[in-house]
Design a protein around this motif. Structure first.
Motif, PDB file in Angstrom:
ATOM      1  N   ASP A 160      37.517  33.917  35.270  1.00  0.00           N
ATOM      2  CA  ASP A 160      38.518  34.632  34.468  1.00  0.00           C
ATOM      3  C   ASP A 160      37.866  35.679  33.572  1.00  0.00           C
ATOM      4  O   ASP A 160      38.374  36.799  33.427  1.00  0.00           O
ATOM      5  CB  ASP A 160      39.325  33.638  33.633  1.00  0.00           C
ATOM      6  CG  ASP A 160      40.259  32.780  34.471  1.00  0.00           C
ATOM      7  OD1 ASP A 160      40.483  33.115  35.654  1.00  0.00           O
ATOM      8  OD2 ASP A 160      40.756  31.761  33.952  1.00  0.00           O
ATOM      9  N   SER A 161      36.745  35.328  32.951  1.00  0.00           N
ATOM     10  CA  SER A 161      36.052  36.291  32.098  1.00  0.00           C
ATOM     11  C   SER A 161      35.493  37.453  32.913  1.00  0.00           C
ATOM     12  O   SER A 161      35.586  38.616  32.509  1.00  0.00           O
ATOM     13  CB  SER A 161      34.916  35.596  31.338  1.00  0.00           C
ATOM     14  OG  SER A 161      35.426  34.694  30.382  1.00  0.00           O
ATOM     15  N   LEU A 162      34.903  37.134  34.061  1.00  0.00           N
ATOM     16  CA  LEU A 162      34.342  38.179  34.924  1.00  0.00           C
ATOM     17  C   LEU A 162      35.427  39.149  35.371  1.00  0.00           C
ATOM     18  O   LEU A 162      35.226  40.373  35.380  1.00  0.00           O
ATOM     19  CB  LEU A 162      33.663  37.542  36.137  1.00  0.00           C
ATOM     20  CG  LEU A 162      32.989  38.493  37.122  1.00  0.00           C
ATOM     21  CD1 LEU A 162      31.786  39.175  36.478  1.00  0.00           C
ATOM     22  CD2 LEU A 162      32.566  37.737  38.386  1.00  0.00           C
ATOM     23  N   ARG A 163      36.581  38.626  35.711  1.00  0.00           N
ATOM     24  CA  ARG A 163      37.691  39.478  36.154  1.00  0.00           C
ATOM     25  C   ARG A 163      38.114  40.445  35.056  1.00  0.00           C
ATOM     26  O   ARG A 163      38.438  41.612  35.313  1.00  0.00           O
ATOM     27  CB  ARG A 163      38.874  38.602  36.586  1.00  0.00           C
ATOM     28  CG  ARG A 163      40.019  39.373  37.215  1.00  0.00           C
ATOM     29  CD  ARG A 163      41.163  38.441  37.616  1.00  0.00           C
ATOM     30  NE  ARG A 163      40.731  37.447  38.584  1.00  0.00           N
ATOM     31  CZ  ARG A 163      40.629  36.132  38.331  1.00  0.00           C
ATOM     32  NH1 ARG A 163      40.912  35.673  37.113  1.00  0.00           N
ATOM     33  NH2 ARG A 163      40.232  35.307  39.264  1.00  0.00           N
ATOM     34  N   ALA A 164      38.107  39.966  33.820  1.00  0.00           N
ATOM     35  CA  ALA A 164      38.506  40.811  32.698  1.00  0.00           C
ATOM     36  C   ALA A 164      37.445  41.860  32.358  1.00  0.00           C
ATOM     37  O   ALA A 164      37.772  42.962  31.907  1.00  0.00           O
ATOM     38  CB  ALA A 164      38.794  39.943  31.476  1.00  0.00           C
ATOM     39  N   GLU A 165      36.181  41.523  32.598  1.00  0.00           N
ATOM     40  CA  GLU A 165      35.081  42.407  32.220  1.00  0.00           C
ATOM     41  C   GLU A 165      34.759  43.460  33.277  1.00  0.00           C
ATOM     42  O   GLU A 165      34.432  44.601  32.938  1.00  0.00           O
ATOM     43  CB  GLU A 165      33.818  41.571  31.962  1.00  0.00           C
ATOM     44  CG  GLU A 165      33.934  40.656  30.764  1.00  0.00           C
ATOM     45  CD  GLU A 165      32.828  39.607  30.731  1.00  0.00           C
ATOM     46  OE1 GLU A 165      32.858  38.740  29.849  1.00  0.00           O
ATOM     47  OE2 GLU A 165      31.932  39.643  31.614  1.00  0.00           O
ATOM     48  N   GLU A 166      34.811  43.066  34.551  1.00  0.00           N
ATOM     49  CA  GLU A 166      34.353  43.938  35.640  1.00  0.00           C
ATOM     50  C   GLU A 166      35.561  44.453  36.428  1.00  0.00           C
ATOM     51  O   GLU A 166      35.922  43.919  37.473  1.00  0.00           O
ATOM     52  CB  GLU A 166      33.393  43.179  36.563  1.00  0.00           C
ATOM     53  CG  GLU A 166      32.136  42.683  35.871  1.00  0.00           C
ATOM     54  CD  GLU A 166      31.197  43.824  35.509  1.00  0.00           C
ATOM     55  OE1 GLU A 166      31.228  44.877  36.172  1.00  0.00           O
ATOM     56  OE2 GLU A 166      30.403  43.644  34.559  1.00  0.00           O
ATOM     57  N   THR A 167      36.173  45.494  35.927  1.00  0.00           N
ATOM     58  CA  THR A 167      37.428  45.956  36.510  1.00  0.00           C
ATOM     59  C   THR A 167      37.256  46.557  37.900  1.00  0.00           C
ATOM     60  O   THR A 167      38.223  46.654  38.659  1.00  0.00           O
ATOM     61  CB  THR A 167      38.094  46.987  35.583  1.00  0.00           C
ATOM     62  OG1 THR A 167      37.168  48.057  35.322  1.00  0.00           O
ATOM     63  CG2 THR A 167      38.488  46.335  34.264  1.00  0.00           C
ATOM     64  N   ALA A 168      36.034  46.968  38.261  1.00  0.00           N
ATOM     65  CA  ALA A 168      35.803  47.537  39.585  1.00  0.00           C
ATOM     66  C   ALA A 168      35.445  46.473  40.620  1.00  0.00           C
ATOM     67  O   ALA A 168      35.335  46.777  41.807  1.00  0.00           O
ATOM     68  CB  ALA A 168      34.694  48.582  39.532  1.00  0.00           C
ATOM     69  N   VAL A 169      35.258  45.232  40.167  1.00  0.00           N
ATOM     70  CA  VAL A 169      34.881  44.133  41.063  1.00  0.00           C
ATOM     71  C   VAL A 169      36.045  43.147  41.131  1.00  0.00           C
ATOM     72  O   VAL A 169      36.517  42.668  40.098  1.00  0.00           O
ATOM     73  CB  VAL A 169      33.608  43.420  40.559  1.00  0.00           C
ATOM     74  CG1 VAL A 169      33.284  42.202  41.421  1.00  0.00           C
ATOM     75  CG2 VAL A 169      32.426  44.390  40.539  1.00  0.00           C
ATOM     76  N   ARG A 170      36.500  42.862  42.333  1.00  0.00           N
ATOM     77  CA  ARG A 170      37.580  41.894  42.474  1.00  0.00           C
ATOM     78  C   ARG A 170      37.011  40.477  42.363  1.00  0.00           C
ATOM     79  O   ARG A 170      35.914  40.194  42.839  1.00  0.00           O
ATOM     80  CB  ARG A 170      38.312  42.079  43.801  1.00  0.00           C
ATOM     81  CG  ARG A 170      38.971  43.439  43.924  1.00  0.00           C
ATOM     82  CD  ARG A 170      39.999  43.495  45.033  1.00  0.00           C
ATOM     83  NE  ARG A 170      39.433  43.286  46.354  1.00  0.00           N
ATOM     84  CZ  ARG A 170      40.143  43.368  47.487  1.00  0.00           C
ATOM     85  NH1 ARG A 170      41.441  43.650  47.442  1.00  0.00           N
ATOM     86  NH2 ARG A 170      39.561  43.176  48.661  1.00  0.00           N
ATOM     87  N   VAL A 171      37.778  39.581  41.757  1.00  0.00           N
ATOM     88  CA  VAL A 171      37.329  38.206  41.526  1.00  0.00           C
ATOM     89  C   VAL A 171      38.407  37.238  41.986  1.00  0.00           C
ATOM     90  O   VAL A 171      39.574  37.361  41.593  1.00  0.00           O
ATOM     91  CB  VAL A 171      37.008  37.964  40.037  1.00  0.00           C
ATOM     92  CG1 VAL A 171      36.554  36.517  39.818  1.00  0.00           C
ATOM     93  CG2 VAL A 171      35.934  38.938  39.550  1.00  0.00           C
TER      94      VAL A 171
END
Length: 253
Positions: free
Chosen positions: A183-194
């Motif tokens: 969830d944190s990664l998704r919020a931080e890395e907008t160009a990377v799908r999670v």
């Protein structure tokens, strides 16, 4: 075709994902703890049903469908010990890693059941290191290559990451943490799908261990096939760029 790194590639779900990506002609970087098992998997992926086959390509437009016969992609293997996350960066530095990664599938995991009263620090540390900390560290290391390709990270979690039951405290805690990481990664890395995939009980070696720890018999027919879980992973990876499958639960029928 793309390049995908899979952790736990010799396990049930990891292997099934590798097989399905191989059938589509992608380049694979397979990681696991045993070099011998990785070599056996590489040999198996080069023969039989995993040779080139026709695939459907929609290029983000479901109305523009064509078929193609992909060439076999390259396969690279890396032996990694996920119980030692501090050593992962050095281990990867000894290999030739691509500058672009279309996807990373975190499917490695371990489980050791027991009541809180009997789970000592080693039980907690081992499961947290393999199931959570190593996934976070590998993601950190690989983020530049994922950003370059606008790639995707898939965390193979567990329904234990949604609800903790009796005797599952350490494993469930690691999976709850993995959910937070995603969830944190998704919020931080907008160009990377999670994407987080929550499999229910699946017919794998891990499930055999779980059933033994529960004192129950194991019958693969009672559980979801790893290939069915892998299809969920592939569906998320192949979603057109205008959308993302953020969470998917796959349970035995």
């Amino acid at each position: 075709m793309g390049t995908f790194l899979i952790t736990g590639a010799t396990g049930g779900i990891g292997r099934a994902v590798a097989e399905q990506l191989r059938q589509r002609g992608h380049d694979l970087i397979l990681t696991g703890r045993s070099p011998e098992r990785l070599a056996t998997l590489t040999k198996a992926l080069g023969t039989g049903a995993h040779a080139s086959t026709q695939v459907i390509i929609h290029n983000g437009d479901p109305g523009a469908v064509r078929t193609a016969t992909p060439q076999r992609g390259a396969i690279q293997t890396i032996a990694l010990d996920l119980t030692e996350p501090r050593r992962l960066e050095a281990a990867l530095a000894e290999t030739t890693m691509p500058g672009r990664l279309d996807g990373v599938v975190h499917s490695a995991g371990m489980v050791d059941l027991g009541p809180v009263a009997e789970q000592d620090a080693d039980h907690w540390i081992d499961q947290l290191m393999v199931n959570l900390v190593s996934a976070a560290e590998l993601t950190r290391i690989l983020l530049p290559a994922l950003r370059a390709a606008q790639g995707q990270v898939v965390f193979v979690n567990s329904t234990a990451g949604l609800q903790a039951n009796k005797n599952w405290s350490a494993y469930a805690a690691s999976k709850f943490g993995l959910r937070a990481l995603a969830d944190s990664l998704r919020a931080e890395e907008t160009a990377v799908r999670v994407t987080t995939v929550y499999p229910g009980r699946t017919a794998t070696e891990m499930q055999q261990k779980v059933r033994a720890q529960e004192g129950q018999p194991y019958d693969a027919a009672d559980f979801a096939d790893p290939r069915s879980v892998a299809r969920g992973v592939l569906a998320a990876l192949e979603m057109p760029r205008d959308a993302v499958v953020s969470d998917i639960t796959v349970r035995p029928n």
